[in-house]
Design a protein around this motif. Structure first.
Motif, PDB file in Angstrom:
ATOM      1  N   ALA A  75      -8.338  -6.536  -6.396  1.00 51.25           N
ATOM      2  CA  ALA A  75      -8.601  -6.131  -5.012  1.00 51.25           C
ATOM      3  C   ALA A  75      -9.213  -4.746  -4.971  1.00 51.25           C
ATOM      4  CB  ALA A  75      -7.304  -6.162  -4.209  1.00 51.25           C
ATOM      5  N   SER A  76     -10.103  -4.549  -3.997  1.00 48.37           N
ATOM      6  CA  SER A  76     -10.723  -3.247  -3.785  1.00 48.37           C
ATOM      7  C   SER A  76     -10.148  -2.638  -2.512  1.00 48.37           C
ATOM      8  CB  SER A  76     -12.241  -3.388  -3.634  1.00 48.37           C
ATOM      9  OG  SER A  76     -12.804  -3.997  -4.772  1.00 48.37           O
ATOM     10  N   PRO A  77      -9.731  -1.376  -2.542  1.00 45.57           N
ATOM     11  CA  PRO A  77      -9.187  -0.742  -1.342  1.00 45.57           C
ATOM     12  C   PRO A  77     -10.286  -0.513  -0.302  1.00 45.57           C
ATOM     13  CG  PRO A  77      -9.388   0.857  -3.112  1.00 45.57           C
ATOM     14  CD  PRO A  77      -9.709  -0.476  -3.711  1.00 45.57           C
ATOM     15  N   ARG A  78      -9.885  -0.582   0.953  1.00 49.71           N
ATOM     16  CA  ARG A  78     -10.810  -0.371   2.063  1.00 49.71           C
ATOM     17  C   ARG A  78     -10.021   0.185   3.238  1.00 49.71           C
ATOM     18  NH1 ARG A  78     -13.956  -5.309   5.262  1.00 49.71           N
ATOM     19  NH2 ARG A  78     -14.689  -4.080   7.036  1.00 49.71           N
ATOM     20  N   TYR A 115      -6.392  -8.300   2.898  1.00 48.89           N
ATOM     21  CA  TYR A 115      -4.935  -8.144   2.959  1.00 48.89           C
ATOM     22  C   TYR A 115      -4.653  -6.823   3.652  1.00 48.89           C
ATOM     23  CZ  TYR A 115      -0.060  -7.760   1.582  1.00 48.89           C
ATOM     24  OH  TYR A 115       1.308  -7.628   1.586  1.00 48.89           O
ATOM     25  N   LEU A 116      -3.920  -6.880   4.757  1.00 50.95           N
ATOM     26  CA  LEU A 116      -3.604  -5.693   5.543  1.00 50.95           C
ATOM     27  C   LEU A 116      -2.428  -4.967   4.895  1.00 50.95           C
ATOM     28  CD1 LEU A 116      -4.189  -4.042   8.110  1.00 50.95           C
ATOM     29  CD2 LEU A 116      -2.591  -5.535   9.331  1.00 50.95           C
ATOM     30  N   HIS A 117      -2.720  -3.778   4.347  1.00 50.44           N
ATOM     31  CA  HIS A 117      -1.709  -3.012   3.625  1.00 50.44           C
ATOM     32  C   HIS A 117      -0.927  -2.110   4.576  1.00 50.44           C
ATOM     33  CE1 HIS A 117      -0.104  -0.063   0.684  1.00 50.44           C
ATOM     34  NE2 HIS A 117      -0.076  -1.122  -0.099  1.00 50.44           N
ATOM     35  N   SER A 118      -1.607  -1.563   5.585  1.00 51.10           N
ATOM     36  CA  SER A 118      -0.930  -0.756   6.597  1.00 51.10           C
ATOM     37  C   SER A 118      -1.748  -0.754   7.878  1.00 51.10           C
ATOM     38  CB  SER A 118      -0.727   0.685   6.103  1.00 51.10           C
ATOM     39  OG  SER A 118      -1.964   1.347   5.952  1.00 51.10           O
ATOM     40  N   GLY A 119      -1.064  -0.584   9.015  1.00 51.39           N
ATOM     41  CA  GLY A 119      -1.732  -0.549  10.299  1.00 51.39           C
ATOM     42  C   GLY A 119      -1.618  -1.859  11.054  1.00 51.39           C
ATOM     43  N   ARG A 120      -2.411  -1.974  12.120  1.00 50.69           N
ATOM     44  CA  ARG A 120      -2.366  -3.149  12.994  1.00 50.69           C
ATOM     45  C   ARG A 120      -3.781  -3.625  13.303  1.00 50.69           C
ATOM     46  NH1 ARG A 120       0.380  -1.057  16.862  1.00 50.69           N
ATOM     47  NH2 ARG A 120      -1.347  -0.565  18.281  1.00 50.69           N
ATOM     48  N   VAL A 121      -3.968  -4.942  13.295  1.00 49.41           N
ATOM     49  CA  VAL A 121      -5.262  -5.575  13.549  1.00 49.41           C
ATOM     50  C   VAL A 121      -5.092  -6.599  14.661  1.00 49.41           C
ATOM     51  CG1 VAL A 121      -7.014  -7.127  12.577  1.00 49.41           C
ATOM     52  CG2 VAL A 121      -6.159  -5.193  11.235  1.00 49.41           C
ATOM     53  N   PRO A 127      -5.681   2.930  12.766  1.00 52.64           N
ATOM     54  CA  PRO A 127      -6.221   3.144  11.426  1.00 52.64           C
ATOM     55  C   PRO A 127      -5.549   2.172  10.453  1.00 52.64           C
ATOM     56  CG  PRO A 127      -5.661   5.235  12.455  1.00 52.64           C
ATOM     57  CD  PRO A 127      -5.099   4.168  13.339  1.00 52.64           C
ATOM     58  N   VAL A 128      -6.347   1.513   9.640  1.00 54.15           N
ATOM     59  CA  VAL A 128      -5.788   0.500   8.739  1.00 54.15           C
ATOM     60  C   VAL A 128      -6.230   0.753   7.305  1.00 54.15           C
ATOM     61  CG1 VAL A 128      -5.685  -1.266  10.545  1.00 54.15           C
ATOM     62  CG2 VAL A 128      -7.706  -1.113   9.079  1.00 54.15           C
ATOM     63  N   ALA A 129      -5.380   0.321   6.385  1.00 57.30           N
ATOM     64  CA  ALA A 129      -5.703   0.293   4.960  1.00 57.30           C
ATOM     65  C   ALA A 129      -5.666  -1.160   4.518  1.00 57.30           C
ATOM     66  CB  ALA A 129      -4.705   1.127   4.163  1.00 57.30           C
ATOM     67  N   LEU A 130      -6.711  -1.581   3.812  1.00 60.94           N
ATOM     68  CA  LEU A 130      -6.863  -2.975   3.423  1.00 60.94           C
ATOM     69  C   LEU A 130      -7.085  -3.104   1.929  1.00 60.94           C
ATOM     70  CD1 LEU A 130      -9.506  -3.508   6.169  1.00 60.94           C
ATOM     71  CD2 LEU A 130      -7.312  -4.666   6.280  1.00 60.94           C
ATOM     72  N   LEU A 131      -6.836  -4.304   1.440  1.00 61.04           N
ATOM     73  CA  LEU A 131      -7.244  -4.690   0.098  1.00 61.04           C
ATOM     74  C   LEU A 131      -8.183  -5.881   0.251  1.00 61.04           C
ATOM     75  CD1 LEU A 131      -3.796  -4.463  -1.731  1.00 61.04           C
ATOM     76  CD2 LEU A 131      -5.714  -2.873  -1.928  1.00 61.04           C
ATOM     77  N   ALA A 132      -9.375  -5.772  -0.298  1.00 65.69           N
ATOM     78  CA  ALA A 132     -10.399  -6.805  -0.132  1.00 65.69           C
ATOM     79  C   ALA A 132     -10.614  -7.548  -1.438  1.00 65.69           C
ATOM     80  CB  ALA A 132     -11.706  -6.166   0.330  1.00 65.69           C
ATOM     81  N   MET A 133     -10.539  -8.882  -1.371  1.00 69.22           N
ATOM     82  CA  MET A 133     -10.728  -9.734  -2.535  1.00 69.22           C
ATOM     83  C   MET A 133     -11.902 -10.671  -2.313  1.00 69.22           C
ATOM     84  SD  MET A 133      -6.723 -10.153  -2.658  1.00 69.22           S
ATOM     85  CE  MET A 133      -6.793  -9.298  -1.076  1.00 69.22           C
ATOM     86  N   PRO A 134     -12.797 -10.847  -3.286  1.00 66.48           N
ATOM     87  CA  PRO A 134     -13.938 -11.745  -3.111  1.00 66.48           C
ATOM     88  C   PRO A 134     -13.475 -13.157  -2.751  1.00 66.48           C
ATOM     89  CG  PRO A 134     -14.199 -10.431  -5.090  1.00 66.48           C
ATOM     90  CD  PRO A 134     -12.805 -10.195  -4.619  1.00 66.48           C
TER      91      PRO A 134
END
Length: 208
Positions: free
Chosen positions: A12-15, A35-41, A84-91
């Protein structure tokens, strides 16, 4: 606790994203599973740059529309950062490759759950974009029951505020629409009982 990156099935790449930023667009096939690591969407429908119809809120930690990425299908709604959100992005291609390597029973279960999630989102969003009168008419018809004497009606077991929230409208709007339907003779109210003397007329409104 948020799921650590090492526990995810894929690299996963952080975003990160600021409030109001579009994370995934409706009708576009996602190229990443988020994948939502922190925050709200918030998932909903953007109109003229504003999220007019809010379908559902997601609080971390959780996946965001991984179903569309897994199935290689367009997202049924828009996904917007609400904080503000922190994500993990997977292809998405890697996700599908990982899914193909699962045992057959597990892979089928995951695919069926993904399909069900998308259908539910599509049905809910379709309901939200209807006008208020059509939504109310559809809700009335879905919950109506025919008594032994042939009368069609609904026993209200929920507060009007709760029903309005399910329909994505203000309680005042729900009350106004019910009043308009009563004035047109499509709904009769007796205490907590709603009678529907003209289901066919309501069906015409629901189909509008």
């Amino acid at each position: 606790m948020p799921l650590p990156a090492a526990a995810l099935p894929l690299a996963a790449s952080p975003r990160s994203a600021a409030p109001g930023e579009l994370l995934a667009a409706r009708f576009a096939v996602p190229q990443q599973a988020l994948y939502l690591h922190s925050g709200r969407v918030v998932a909903g429908l953007l109109q003229r740059g504003s999220l007019r119809h809010r379908l559902v809120e997601f609080e971390a930690p959780c996946w965001l529309d991984a179903a569309s990425a897994l199935l290689d299908q367009p997202s049924p709604c828009d996904w917007v950062a609400d904080t503000p959100v922190a994500l993990l992005a997977m292809p998405a291609a890697a996700l599908r490759h990982w899914h193909a390597g699962l045992p057959e029973a597990a892979a089928r279960l995951l695919r069926d759950m993904a399909l069900a999630q998308r259908r539910q989102a599509e049905a809910t969003l379709a309901l939200l974009v209807q006008d208020a009168e059509a939504r109310c008419a559809q809700w009335l018809l879905q919950h109506a029951r025919r008594d032994d004497d042939g009368r069609v009606g609904i026993a209200l077991q929920q507060r009007k505020r709760t029903i309005a929230a399910q329909l994505g409208m203000a309680p005042e709007t729900f009350s106004r629409v019910l009043r308009q339907l009563r004035e047109r003779g499509l709904v009769l109210q007796s205490g907590a009982q709603l009678l529907l003397p003209d289901p066919a007329g309501l069906q015409q409104i629901a189909a509008a």
